[in-house]
Scaffold this motif. Sequence first.
Motif, PDB file in Angstrom:
ATOM      1  N   GLU A  30      -0.114  41.839 -56.050  1.00  0.00           N
ATOM      2  CA  GLU A  30      -0.494  41.656 -55.099  1.00  0.00           C
ATOM      3  C   GLU A  30      -1.875  40.707 -55.506  1.00  0.00           C
ATOM      4  O   GLU A  30      -2.511  40.058 -54.951  1.00  0.00           O
ATOM      5  CB  GLU A  30      -1.277  42.852 -55.049  1.00  0.00           C
ATOM      6  N   VAL A  31      -2.260  40.737 -56.565  1.00  0.00           N
ATOM      7  CA  VAL A  31      -2.988  39.871 -57.455  1.00  0.00           C
ATOM      8  C   VAL A  31      -2.271  38.415 -56.752  1.00  0.00           C
ATOM      9  O   VAL A  31      -3.123  37.724 -55.969  1.00  0.00           O
ATOM     10  CB  VAL A  31      -3.096  39.730 -58.696  1.00  0.00           C
ATOM     11  N   CYS A  32      -1.134  37.968 -57.151  1.00  0.00           N
ATOM     12  CA  CYS A  32      -0.496  36.899 -57.022  1.00  0.00           C
ATOM     13  C   CYS A  32      -0.914  36.171 -55.526  1.00  0.00           C
ATOM     14  O   CYS A  32      -1.374  35.728 -54.832  1.00  0.00           O
ATOM     15  CB  CYS A  32       0.550  37.030 -56.851  1.00  0.00           C
ATOM     16  N   ILE A  33      -0.486  37.647 -54.577  1.00  0.00           N
ATOM     17  CA  ILE A  33      -0.727  37.173 -53.106  1.00  0.00           C
ATOM     18  C   ILE A  33      -2.707  37.129 -52.309  1.00  0.00           C
ATOM     19  O   ILE A  33      -2.612  36.129 -51.924  1.00  0.00           O
ATOM     20  CB  ILE A  33      -0.576  38.999 -52.310  1.00  0.00           C
ATOM     21  N   ALA A  34      -3.718  38.038 -53.218  1.00  0.00           N
ATOM     22  CA  ALA A  34      -4.678  37.694 -53.238  1.00  0.00           C
ATOM     23  C   ALA A  34      -5.426  36.403 -53.741  1.00  0.00           C
ATOM     24  O   ALA A  34      -5.892  36.313 -52.614  1.00  0.00           O
ATOM     25  CB  ALA A  34      -5.265  38.763 -53.957  1.00  0.00           C
ATOM     26  N   VAL A  35      -4.569  35.814 -54.982  1.00  0.00           N
ATOM     27  CA  VAL A  35      -5.162  34.412 -54.964  1.00  0.00           C
ATOM     28  C   VAL A  35      -4.317  33.383 -54.193  1.00  0.00           C
ATOM     29  O   VAL A  35      -5.843  32.621 -53.804  1.00  0.00           O
ATOM     30  CB  VAL A  35      -4.422  34.073 -56.551  1.00  0.00           C
ATOM     31  N   LEU A  36      -3.778  33.314 -53.504  1.00  0.00           N
ATOM     32  CA  LEU A  36      -2.836  32.713 -52.876  1.00  0.00           C
ATOM     33  C   LEU A  36      -3.619  33.195 -51.436  1.00  0.00           C
ATOM     34  O   LEU A  36      -3.905  31.825 -50.781  1.00  0.00           O
ATOM     35  CB  LEU A  36      -1.528  33.125 -51.948  1.00  0.00           C
ATOM     36  N   SER A  37      -3.859  33.836 -50.496  1.00  0.00           N
ATOM     37  CA  SER A  37      -4.829  34.334 -49.830  1.00  0.00           C
ATOM     38  C   SER A  37      -5.969  33.572 -49.874  1.00  0.00           C
ATOM     39  O   SER A  37      -6.993  32.749 -48.978  1.00  0.00           O
ATOM     40  CB  SER A  37      -4.725  35.016 -49.639  1.00  0.00           C
ATOM     41  N   ALA A  38      -6.498  33.792 -51.420  1.00  0.00           N
ATOM     42  CA  ALA A  38      -8.193  33.367 -51.492  1.00  0.00           C
ATOM     43  C   ALA A  38      -8.067  31.740 -51.739  1.00  0.00           C
ATOM     44  O   ALA A  38      -9.715  31.314 -51.323  1.00  0.00           O
ATOM     45  CB  ALA A  38      -8.564  33.488 -52.661  1.00  0.00           C
ATOM     46  N   TYR A  48     -11.161  28.689 -51.975  1.00  0.00           N
ATOM     47  CA  TYR A  48     -11.307  28.640 -54.040  1.00  0.00           C
ATOM     48  C   TYR A  48     -12.149  26.799 -53.561  1.00  0.00           C
ATOM     49  O   TYR A  48     -11.798  26.339 -53.331  1.00  0.00           O
ATOM     50  CB  TYR A  48     -10.615  28.807 -53.747  1.00  0.00           C
ATOM     51  N   ARG A  49     -13.681  27.386 -54.246  1.00  0.00           N
ATOM     52  CA  ARG A  49     -14.008  26.166 -54.438  1.00  0.00           C
ATOM     53  C   ARG A  49     -14.255  26.212 -56.530  1.00  0.00           C
ATOM     54  O   ARG A  49     -14.193  26.715 -56.783  1.00  0.00           O
ATOM     55  CB  ARG A  49     -15.737  25.879 -54.063  1.00  0.00           C
ATOM     56  N   ASP A  50     -13.881  25.357 -57.096  1.00  0.00           N
ATOM     57  CA  ASP A  50     -14.357  24.734 -58.188  1.00  0.00           C
ATOM     58  C   ASP A  50     -16.108  24.835 -58.478  1.00  0.00           C
ATOM     59  O   ASP A  50     -16.394  23.743 -58.378  1.00  0.00           O
ATOM     60  CB  ASP A  50     -13.173  23.681 -58.572  1.00  0.00           C
ATOM     61  N   GLU A  51     -16.699  25.917 -59.101  1.00  0.00           N
ATOM     62  CA  GLU A  51     -17.530  25.385 -59.624  1.00  0.00           C
ATOM     63  C   GLU A  51     -18.371  25.860 -60.694  1.00  0.00           C
ATOM     64  O   GLU A  51     -19.481  26.208 -61.298  1.00  0.00           O
ATOM     65  CB  GLU A  51     -18.417  27.007 -59.017  1.00  0.00           C
ATOM     66  N   GLY A  52     -17.379  25.293 -61.564  1.00  0.00           N
ATOM     67  CA  GLY A  52     -17.733  25.252 -63.136  1.00  0.00           C
ATOM     68  C   GLY A  52     -17.106  26.079 -63.944  1.00  0.00           C
ATOM     69  O   GLY A  52     -16.799  25.507 -65.192  1.00  0.00           O
ATOM     70  N   LYS A  53     -15.955  26.885 -63.102  1.00  0.00           N
ATOM     71  CA  LYS A  53     -15.626  28.495 -63.686  1.00  0.00           C
ATOM     72  C   LYS A  53     -14.534  28.125 -64.089  1.00  0.00           C
ATOM     73  O   LYS A  53     -13.703  27.830 -63.419  1.00  0.00           O
ATOM     74  CB  LYS A  53     -16.231  30.249 -62.828  1.00  0.00           C
ATOM     75  N   PRO A  54     -13.761  28.711 -65.292  1.00  0.00           N
ATOM     76  CA  PRO A  54     -12.464  28.630 -65.173  1.00  0.00           C
ATOM     77  C   PRO A  54     -12.229  29.544 -63.998  1.00  0.00           C
ATOM     78  O   PRO A  54     -12.253  29.586 -63.767  1.00  0.00           O
ATOM     79  CB  PRO A  54     -12.252  29.200 -66.495  1.00  0.00           C
ATOM     80  N   PHE A  55     -11.175  28.626 -63.450  1.00  0.00           N
ATOM     81  CA  PHE A  55      -9.756  29.800 -62.822  1.00  0.00           C
ATOM     82  C   PHE A  55      -8.882  30.612 -63.274  1.00  0.00           C
ATOM     83  O   PHE A  55      -9.764  31.553 -62.049  1.00  0.00           O
ATOM     84  CB  PHE A  55      -8.695  28.235 -62.560  1.00  0.00           C
ATOM     85  N   GLU A  56      -9.137  30.817 -64.351  1.00  0.00           N
ATOM     86  CA  GLU A  56      -8.897  32.093 -65.165  1.00  0.00           C
ATOM     87  C   GLU A  56     -10.116  33.561 -64.805  1.00  0.00           C
ATOM     88  O   GLU A  56      -9.810  34.473 -64.544  1.00  0.00           O
ATOM     89  CB  GLU A  56      -8.511  31.952 -66.425  1.00  0.00           C
TER      90      GLU A  56
END
Length: 194
Positions: free
Chosen positions: A61-69, A73-81
């Motif tokens: 579900e997390v993988c699907i949510a990440v794929l959907s988001a 997603y915008r890199d705002e200086g925080k780690p992707f993790e």
Amino acid sequence: MSPAEGGPADLQRLAAQAVAGERPAMEALLGAVHRMVHRYCRARLARFSGTEHAADDVAQEVCIAVLSALPRYRDEGKPFEAFVYSIAARKVADVQRAAYRIAQPQAEIPDVIDLADGPEDLAVRSSDARRAKDLLDQLPASLRELLVLRVAVGLSAEETGRALGMTPGAIRVAQHRAMQRLRTLAESPVRGPG
């Protein structure tokens, strides 16, 4: 070594490439995300009865949510993790809430003597777990999450730092302070119901 195993910079690069629509980067990113969150989910859901296989489902579900988001997603200086773990924390919380509502089936009366722990042993163990949970609940959410990632999930200080946006040194100091605070709380007298 695959690109996703190289570290946070590679994960950040894969995320940027996946946002740009590069399919190989997206596949590598999802593989890395699944490996990251599966261990996290297993640790967070291990104590819940009836959720033995939930970690696999939640990781999916997390993988699907990440794929959907990803498109948003915008890199705002925080780690992707940190982005991934925030999604995982919400998905795990959903499963935990559902686990509290599941009816627990009762076994039939056995025909043989059961030599497993009796009610007294189970009650003591449950009381210890409840006491530990109560102590953890007294910590701020950030310290609780740090201890879960370090102790229950088994992440290194570097991995935990990337997930929480802190340096490994800051993680070690915060963990030390959290453990000291838990010791102090554990040594204080237990207050009974009001």
